[in-house]
Design a protein around this motif. Structure first.
Motif, mmCIF file in Angstrom:
data_model
loop_
_atom_site.group_PDB
_atom_site.id
_atom_site.type_symbol
_atom_site.label_atom_id
_atom_site.label_comp_id
_atom_site.label_asym_id
_atom_site.label_seq_id
_atom_site.Cartn_x
_atom_site.Cartn_y
_atom_site.Cartn_z
ATOM 1 N N ASP A 174 -1.129 -4.838 -1.913
ATOM 2 C CA ASP A 174 0.269 -5.022 -1.521
ATOM 3 C C ASP A 174 0.812 -3.811 -0.769
ATOM 4 O OD1 ASP A 174 0.202 -7.524 -2.599
ATOM 5 O OD2 ASP A 174 1.603 -7.123 -4.247
ATOM 6 N N PHE A 175 0.402 -2.608 -1.177
ATOM 7 C CA PHE A 175 0.801 -1.418 -0.418
ATOM 8 C C PHE A 175 0.340 -1.574 1.030
ATOM 9 C CE2 PHE A 175 0.223 1.549 -4.386
ATOM 10 C CZ PHE A 175 1.324 0.955 -4.985
ATOM 11 N N ASP A 176 -0.894 -2.019 1.195
ATOM 12 C CA ASP A 176 -1.500 -2.128 2.527
ATOM 13 C C ASP A 176 -0.817 -3.206 3.373
ATOM 14 O OD1 ASP A 176 -3.443 -1.149 4.353
ATOM 15 O OD2 ASP A 176 -4.742 -2.851 3.938
ATOM 16 N N LEU A 177 -0.326 -4.256 2.707
ATOM 17 C CA LEU A 177 0.323 -5.364 3.412
ATOM 18 C C LEU A 177 1.841 -5.218 3.499
ATOM 19 C CD1 LEU A 177 -1.609 -8.454 1.938
ATOM 20 C CD2 LEU A 177 -2.046 -7.243 4.088
ATOM 21 N N SER A 178 2.360 -4.134 2.982
ATOM 22 C CA SER A 178 3.819 -3.962 2.940
ATOM 23 C C SER A 178 4.450 -4.038 4.323
ATOM 24 C CB SER A 178 4.177 -2.622 2.282
ATOM 25 O OG SER A 178 3.617 -1.533 3.015
ATOM 26 N N ILE A 179 3.732 -3.631 5.344
ATOM 27 C CA ILE A 179 4.250 -3.636 6.716
ATOM 28 C C ILE A 179 4.662 -5.044 7.154
ATOM 29 C CG2 ILE A 179 1.941 -3.906 7.719
ATOM 30 C CD1 ILE A 179 4.893 -1.886 9.202
ATOM 31 N N LEU A 180 4.023 -6.064 6.618
ATOM 32 C CA LEU A 180 4.312 -7.438 7.031
ATOM 33 C C LEU A 180 5.721 -7.869 6.645
ATOM 34 C CD1 LEU A 180 0.974 -9.260 6.062
ATOM 35 C CD2 LEU A 180 1.570 -8.127 8.219
ATOM 36 N N GLY A 181 6.282 -7.256 5.624
ATOM 37 C CA GLY A 181 7.590 -7.663 5.125
ATOM 38 C C GLY A 181 8.736 -6.757 5.533
ATOM 39 N N GLN A 182 8.509 -5.922 6.527
ATOM 40 C CA GLN A 182 9.561 -5.005 6.974
ATOM 41 C C GLN A 182 10.518 -5.696 7.955
ATOM 42 O OE1 GLN A 182 9.642 -2.020 5.289
ATOM 43 N NE2 GLN A 182 7.942 -3.071 4.269
ATOM 44 N N SER A 183 11.519 -4.977 8.387
ATOM 45 C CA SER A 183 12.500 -5.527 9.324
ATOM 46 C C SER A 183 11.807 -5.979 10.599
ATOM 47 C CB SER A 183 13.556 -4.470 9.668
ATOM 48 O OG SER A 183 12.968 -3.433 10.447
ATOM 49 N N ASN A 184 12.481 -6.839 11.341
ATOM 50 C CA ASN A 184 11.916 -7.354 12.587
ATOM 51 C C ASN A 184 11.543 -6.220 13.536
ATOM 52 O OD1 ASN A 184 12.760 -8.367 15.638
ATOM 53 N ND2 ASN A 184 11.549 -9.861 14.502
ATOM 54 N N LYS A 185 12.370 -5.204 13.615
ATOM 55 C CA LYS A 185 12.111 -4.078 14.517
ATOM 56 C C LYS A 185 10.837 -3.329 14.128
ATOM 57 C CE LYS A 185 14.184 0.176 16.322
ATOM 58 N NZ LYS A 185 15.361 1.081 16.286
ATOM 59 N N ILE A 186 10.705 -3.036 12.849
ATOM 60 C CA ILE A 186 9.522 -2.314 12.368
ATOM 61 C C ILE A 186 8.276 -3.177 12.514
ATOM 62 C CG2 ILE A 186 8.423 -1.326 10.313
ATOM 63 C CD1 ILE A 186 11.204 -0.423 9.401
ATOM 64 N N TYR A 187 8.404 -4.463 12.211
ATOM 65 C CA TYR A 187 7.263 -5.364 12.331
ATOM 66 C C TYR A 187 6.810 -5.478 13.787
ATOM 67 C CZ TYR A 187 4.308 -9.494 11.982
ATOM 68 O OH TYR A 187 3.242 -10.356 12.064
ATOM 69 N N ILE A 231 1.621 -14.240 -0.199
ATOM 70 C CA ILE A 231 1.046 -13.135 0.576
ATOM 71 C C ILE A 231 0.842 -11.928 -0.326
ATOM 72 C CG2 ILE A 231 1.508 -11.492 2.458
ATOM 73 C CD1 ILE A 231 3.065 -13.810 3.838
ATOM 74 N N TYR A 232 1.807 -11.699 -1.202
ATOM 75 C CA TYR A 232 1.750 -10.554 -2.104
ATOM 76 C C TYR A 232 1.329 -10.980 -3.506
ATOM 77 C CZ TYR A 232 4.144 -8.285 1.731
ATOM 78 O OH TYR A 232 4.464 -7.800 2.970
ATOM 79 N N SER A 233 0.708 -10.049 -4.217
ATOM 80 C CA SER A 233 0.129 -10.372 -5.525
ATOM 81 C C SER A 233 0.922 -9.820 -6.695
ATOM 82 C CB SER A 233 -1.308 -9.824 -5.603
ATOM 83 O OG SER A 233 -2.116 -10.414 -4.612
ATOM 84 N N THR A 234 1.806 -8.854 -6.446
ATOM 85 C CA THR A 234 2.574 -8.252 -7.535
ATOM 86 C C THR A 234 4.017 -8.734 -7.472
ATOM 87 O OG1 THR A 234 3.205 -6.289 -6.247
ATOM 88 C CG2 THR A 234 1.120 -6.186 -7.479
ATOM 89 N N VAL A 235 4.652 -8.773 -8.623
ATOM 90 C CA VAL A 235 6.039 -9.265 -8.704
ATOM 91 C C VAL A 235 6.994 -8.462 -7.824
ATOM 92 C CG1 VAL A 235 8.001 -9.619 -10.247
ATOM 93 C CG2 VAL A 235 5.699 -10.291 -10.987
ATOM 94 N N ASN A 269 9.040 -10.199 -4.638
ATOM 95 C CA ASN A 269 10.503 -10.236 -4.625
ATOM 96 C C ASN A 269 11.083 -9.523 -3.405
ATOM 97 O OD1 ASN A 269 10.514 -11.637 -7.044
ATOM 98 N ND2 ASN A 269 10.815 -9.817 -8.301
ATOM 99 N N LEU A 270 10.460 -8.432 -3.025
ATOM 100 C CA LEU A 270 10.986 -7.615 -1.937
ATOM 101 C C LEU A 270 10.633 -8.141 -0.549
ATOM 102 C CD1 LEU A 270 10.302 -3.984 -3.255
ATOM 103 C CD2 LEU A 270 12.546 -4.921 -2.673
ATOM 104 N N TYR A 271 9.384 -8.587 -0.374
ATOM 105 C CA TYR A 271 8.876 -8.773 0.978
ATOM 106 C C TYR A 271 8.326 -10.148 1.333
ATOM 107 C CZ TYR A 271 9.142 -3.666 0.938
ATOM 108 O OH TYR A 271 9.582 -2.368 0.843
ATOM 109 N N GLU A 272 8.111 -11.016 0.354
ATOM 110 C CA GLU A 272 7.448 -12.299 0.650
ATOM 111 C C GLU A 272 8.209 -13.106 1.711
ATOM 112 O OE1 GLU A 272 4.357 -15.112 0.196
ATOM 113 O OE2 GLU A 272 4.527 -13.237 -0.945
ATOM 114 N N LYS A 273 9.496 -13.287 1.512
ATOM 115 C CA LYS A 273 10.295 -14.105 2.431
ATOM 116 C C LYS A 273 10.289 -13.515 3.840
ATOM 117 C CE LYS A 273 14.886 -16.249 2.817
ATOM 118 N NZ LYS A 273 15.350 -15.651 4.080
ATOM 119 N N GLN A 274 10.547 -12.217 3.950
ATOM 120 C CA GLN A 274 10.601 -11.569 5.262
ATOM 121 C C GLN A 274 9.238 -11.577 5.939
ATOM 122 O OE1 GLN A 274 13.463 -10.326 6.832
ATOM 123 N NE2 GLN A 274 12.049 -10.299 8.570
ATOM 124 N N ALA A 275 8.186 -11.389 5.159
ATOM 125 C CA ALA A 275 6.837 -11.398 5.734
ATOM 126 C C ALA A 275 6.534 -12.746 6.371
ATOM 127 C CB ALA A 275 5.799 -11.072 4.659
#
Length: 204
Positions: free
Chosen positions: A130-143, A179-183, A187-193
């Protein structure tokens, strides 16, 4: 704390030789500083350690995850499909130069390999992925900045082939139940990703 200081601090629990620690760090710095790396570089490691520090209390072995972060992308060749396997191999060879508990080696290998399959058995492994995939759930600009850096890494690949491969990657993630495996990351990034991936897919 910069990456070198972090690495030295991590190593002092297992190795007293400053020369060995410096040699190990030098190799990490050398590989992640290669000019063709627009995304999978030292900045990427810093980002993962930001999450490592945030969720440290939930990790069974923060040190093992730290070793995995440092080595998970040490080998990165766009023409190869075994980067994670090669990275795990380098990690095991390099880390045998210091006095790590035996069980560390297998778990480090498992966590690095999990960044390829995006599946892990242990909770620490799930956090690592999830740390490695965290970039997928960032803001549109960062993504968007991330996608541009990935394209730069693949600049030698013709556009038609790159788009075909990228589409396959995006569809792989979107087809997953989660996409993410931890709670916390769900909660933080699934929807945005999912929004980011779907939006990028529309452009291909």
């Amino acid at each position: 704390m910069n990456l070198q200081e972090r690495f030295q601090s991590l190593m002092t629990s297992y190795e007293t030789s400053e020369d060995i620690i410096e040699d190990l760090w030098s190799k990490i710095h050398q590989f992640y500083s290669k000019k063709e790396r627009a995304y999978h570089n030292l900045n990427h490691l810093q980002e993962l350690f930001k999450y490592h520090d945030l969720y440290k209390e939930q990790l069974s072995s923060p040190d093992i995850v730290s070793f995995s972060i440092f080595y998970h992308d040490i080998i990165y060749d766009i023409w190869k499909k075994d980067n994670e396997e090669k990275s795990a191999e380098v990690a095991l060879i390099e880390l045998q130069k210091i006095d790590l508990p035996y069980l560390f080696y297998k778990e480090i290998e498992n966590q690095i390999l999990a960044t390829k399959t995006h599946q892990a058995a242990s909770l620490d492994g799930k956090f690592m992925v999830d740390f490695d995939l965290s970039i997928l759930g960032q803001s549109n600009k960062i993504y968007t900045d991330y996608t541009q850096k990935i394209r730069k890494e693949y600049r030698l690949i013709p556009s038609i082939l790159y788009k075909k491969g990228r589409k396959k990657v995006l569809e792989h993630f979107l087809a997953k139940e989660n996409i993410y495996s931890t709670v916390p990351f769900k909660n933080l990034y699934e929807k945005q990703a999912r929004e980011n991936l779907a939006n990028e897919l529309k452009t291909l």
